[in-house]
Design a protein around this motif. Sequence first.
Motif, PDB file in Angstrom:
ATOM      1  N   ALA A 134      -3.714  -4.377  -8.431  1.00  0.00           N
ATOM      2  CA  ALA A 134      -2.739  -4.299  -7.346  1.00  0.00           C
ATOM      3  C   ALA A 134      -2.828  -3.014  -6.544  1.00  0.00           C
ATOM      4  N   SER A 135      -3.211  -1.913  -7.187  1.00  0.00           N
ATOM      5  CA  SER A 135      -3.206  -0.620  -6.498  1.00  0.00           C
ATOM      6  C   SER A 135      -4.592  -0.117  -6.130  1.00  0.00           C
ATOM      7  N   ASP A 136      -5.639  -0.661  -6.747  1.00  0.00           N
ATOM      8  CA  ASP A 136      -6.974  -0.077  -6.585  1.00  0.00           C
ATOM      9  C   ASP A 136      -7.489  -0.154  -5.151  1.00  0.00           C
ATOM     10  N   TYR A 137      -7.276  -1.276  -4.481  1.00  0.00           N
ATOM     11  CA  TYR A 137      -7.789  -1.394  -3.113  1.00  0.00           C
ATOM     12  C   TYR A 137      -7.046  -0.466  -2.162  1.00  0.00           C
ATOM     13  N   ILE A 138      -5.784  -0.138  -2.474  1.00  0.00           N
ATOM     14  CA  ILE A 138      -5.027   0.788  -1.627  1.00  0.00           C
ATOM     15  C   ILE A 138      -5.594   2.198  -1.761  1.00  0.00           C
ATOM     16  N   LEU A 139      -5.982   2.575  -2.983  1.00  0.00           N
ATOM     17  CA  LEU A 139      -6.604   3.887  -3.187  1.00  0.00           C
ATOM     18  C   LEU A 139      -7.913   3.989  -2.409  1.00  0.00           C
ATOM     19  N   GLU A 140      -8.730   2.946  -2.476  1.00  0.00           N
ATOM     20  CA  GLU A 140     -10.013   2.988  -1.763  1.00  0.00           C
ATOM     21  C   GLU A 140      -9.802   3.057  -0.252  1.00  0.00           C
ATOM     22  N   LEU A 141      -8.765   2.402   0.251  1.00  0.00           N
ATOM     23  CA  LEU A 141      -8.441   2.500   1.678  1.00  0.00           C
ATOM     24  C   LEU A 141      -8.030   3.923   2.037  1.00  0.00           C
ATOM     25  N   ALA A 142      -7.240   4.562   1.174  1.00  0.00           N
ATOM     26  CA  ALA A 142      -6.845   5.964   1.411  1.00  0.00           C
ATOM     27  C   ALA A 142      -8.068   6.869   1.441  1.00  0.00           C
ATOM     28  N   LYS A 143      -9.040   6.626   0.550  1.00  0.00           N
ATOM     29  CA  LYS A 143     -10.269   7.416   0.555  1.00  0.00           C
ATOM     30  C   LYS A 143     -11.012   7.256   1.872  1.00  0.00           C
ATOM     31  N   MET A 144     -11.146   6.015   2.326  1.00  0.00           N
ATOM     32  CA  MET A 144     -11.864   5.764   3.574  1.00  0.00           C
ATOM     33  C   MET A 144     -11.208   6.500   4.729  1.00  0.00           C
ATOM     34  N   LEU A 145      -9.878   6.477   4.776  1.00  0.00           N
ATOM     35  CA  LEU A 145      -9.159   7.180   5.840  1.00  0.00           C
ATOM     36  C   LEU A 145      -9.341   8.687   5.716  1.00  0.00           C
ATOM     37  N   HIS A 146      -9.419   9.174   4.470  1.00  0.00           N
ATOM     38  CA  HIS A 146      -9.649  10.607   4.260  1.00  0.00           C
ATOM     39  C   HIS A 146     -11.021  11.011   4.797  1.00  0.00           C
ATOM     40  N   TYR A 147     -12.050  10.203   4.537  1.00  0.00           N
ATOM     41  CA  TYR A 147     -13.395  10.503   5.019  1.00  0.00           C
ATOM     42  C   TYR A 147     -13.481  10.382   6.543  1.00  0.00           C
ATOM     43  N   LEU A 148     -12.580   9.563   7.115  1.00  0.00           N
ATOM     44  CA  LEU A 148     -12.523   9.426   8.576  1.00  0.00           C
ATOM     45  C   LEU A 148     -11.647  10.499   9.218  1.00  0.00           C
ATOM     46  N   GLN A 149     -11.047  11.365   8.368  1.00  0.00           N
ATOM     47  CA  GLN A 149     -10.180  12.464   8.816  1.00  0.00           C
ATOM     48  C   GLN A 149      -8.937  11.957   9.558  1.00  0.00           C
ATOM     49  N   ARG A 150      -8.435  10.827   9.117  1.00  0.00           N
ATOM     50  CA  ARG A 150      -7.162  10.300   9.623  1.00  0.00           C
ATOM     51  C   ARG A 150      -6.057  10.790   8.683  1.00  0.00           C
ATOM     52  N   LYS A 151      -5.704  12.048   8.831  1.00  0.00           N
ATOM     53  CA  LYS A 151      -4.874  12.733   7.847  1.00  0.00           C
ATOM     54  C   LYS A 151      -3.514  12.063   7.638  1.00  0.00           C
ATOM     55  N   PHE A 159      -1.654   6.806   0.938  1.00  0.00           N
ATOM     56  CA  PHE A 159      -1.685   7.348  -0.419  1.00  0.00           C
ATOM     57  C   PHE A 159      -0.308   7.275  -1.071  1.00  0.00           C
ATOM     58  N   VAL A 160       0.745   7.499  -0.304  1.00  0.00           N
ATOM     59  CA  VAL A 160       2.102   7.383  -0.853  1.00  0.00           C
ATOM     60  C   VAL A 160       2.363   5.938  -1.275  1.00  0.00           C
ATOM     61  N   VAL A 161       1.911   4.975  -0.462  1.00  0.00           N
ATOM     62  CA  VAL A 161       2.051   3.562  -0.839  1.00  0.00           C
ATOM     63  C   VAL A 161       1.272   3.290  -2.124  1.00  0.00           C
ATOM     64  N   PHE A 162       0.046   3.816  -2.184  1.00  0.00           N
ATOM     65  CA  PHE A 162      -0.761   3.650  -3.398  1.00  0.00           C
ATOM     66  C   PHE A 162      -0.031   4.213  -4.612  1.00  0.00           C
ATOM     67  N   ALA A 163       0.519   5.427  -4.480  1.00  0.00           N
ATOM     68  CA  ALA A 163       1.206   6.060  -5.605  1.00  0.00           C
ATOM     69  C   ALA A 163       2.370   5.201  -6.083  1.00  0.00           C
ATOM     70  N   ALA A 164       3.141   4.661  -5.139  1.00  0.00           N
ATOM     71  CA  ALA A 164       4.287   3.822  -5.509  1.00  0.00           C
ATOM     72  C   ALA A 164       3.832   2.560  -6.237  1.00  0.00           C
ATOM     73  N   VAL A 165       2.776   1.919  -5.720  1.00  0.00           N
ATOM     74  CA  VAL A 165       2.283   0.681  -6.338  1.00  0.00           C
ATOM     75  C   VAL A 165       1.650   0.982  -7.694  1.00  0.00           C
ATOM     76  N   PHE A 166       0.860   2.052  -7.770  1.00  0.00           N
ATOM     77  CA  PHE A 166       0.189   2.405  -9.027  1.00  0.00           C
ATOM     78  C   PHE A 166       1.206   2.684 -10.125  1.00  0.00           C
ATOM     79  N   ILE A 167       2.168   3.552  -9.840  1.00  0.00           N
ATOM     80  CA  ILE A 167       3.134   3.951 -10.865  1.00  0.00           C
ATOM     81  C   ILE A 167       4.026   2.778 -11.265  1.00  0.00           C
ATOM     82  N   SER A 168       4.452   1.978 -10.283  1.00  0.00           N
ATOM     83  CA  SER A 168       5.318   0.843 -10.614  1.00  0.00           C
ATOM     84  C   SER A 168       4.574  -0.238 -11.379  1.00  0.00           C
ATOM     85  N   SER A 169       3.301  -0.480 -11.029  1.00  0.00           N
ATOM     86  CA  SER A 169       2.550  -1.544 -11.700  1.00  0.00           C
ATOM     87  C   SER A 169       2.025  -1.106 -13.060  1.00  0.00           C
ATOM     88  N   ARG A 170       1.537   0.140 -13.169  1.00  0.00           N
ATOM     89  CA  ARG A 170       0.910   0.591 -14.413  1.00  0.00           C
ATOM     90  C   ARG A 170       1.914   1.155 -15.426  1.00  0.00           C
TER      91      ARG A 170
END
Length: 350
Positions: A239-256, A263-274
């Motif tokens: 549930a959270s893994d694809y959101i993390l990879e999207l955050a990485k892609m945006l980081h490499y694109l410098q879309r701060k 990343f905040v969405v990822f953190a919420a999904v990761f912590i709630s699901s895991r």
Amino acid sequence: MGLSERFWHHEYWLPSGATWEDMKESADRRYPQPQDILLCLPGALLLVTVRYVFERTVALPLGRRLGVRDKPRPKVQPNATLEAFYTLVSRTPKERDLISLAKQSDLLVKKVETWFRHRRLQDRPSLMKKFCEASWRFTFYFTSFFSGLALLYDKPWVWDHNLCWLRYPQQPLLPALGWFYLLELSFYCSLVVTLPFDVKRKDFKEQIIHHIATITLIFVSYCANLVRFGTMVMVVHDASDYILELAKMLHYLQRKRLCEAVFVVFAAVFISSRLLIFPLTTYYYFVTKFQLFFIICVIHTFLVVLQLLHIFWSYLIIQMIVGVILHGAKRKDARSDTEESERSEAEDKE
């Protein structure tokens, strides 16, 4: 009794009173068969090939189109003595090694130190390589998660976990769930195959433990026909893994800003699901409603290992949100996106 017969003895794999005879296929019923697992080997090689093609024909042009740019890196002068030490001994020589190498190469110690800094910089994974890797994982995790949801949403045992154990182990295997299981196993086997070539991250050892635990859990749960429980566990984890990879892609694109929001969405999904959904619902029913036998104890052990890793990664995630997003500290990638080879810019610049 031979080693193979001992390994596959029904008392280890099935609950009391059940034998492999109960798991024999018929014209209208199919059960998981241990030999099916062998399909993960060609499956892993196929995914490695698909990844290779995807990264070069889709991710690379996409990265260039979106503006991923690698910074120019200084080239080092060829030096056989320094190169041999770098390759065979250490990438970061100590002071006494620098002095010794300076004498052997007839160079100043400062020049030798600079040579090693630039050589390390040369070996860093490029931004484009990291973008392509994140793009592949985003594509797989996104497809896997939503495919899993589509397969599970209408299954009554998803909403009433007590039904997971109804008439176990004589639960017919739905073909779609069997293929989903083997796809997940093939993917994690492919990650092990490509591990030496992928970006090496700060939590490299934890990732190896994670992959071993995941492959073991998928393997034993399939052979023991715990597919209903296992499929739910995999979907919760995806549930959270694809959101993390999207955050990485945006980081490499410098879309701060957008990266931080994702990343905040990822953190919420990761912590709630895991840390909430998995242990308090899915795992709770597994512990409290199911009789213990050998394979169940093995699964318990590896699920605890995964949960400890979840706690470790959750700590890193919270640390990053507090330090980087809320307090504006210097940006670093957290969890599995922190490369071990990435040191501070000050270290690798003259």
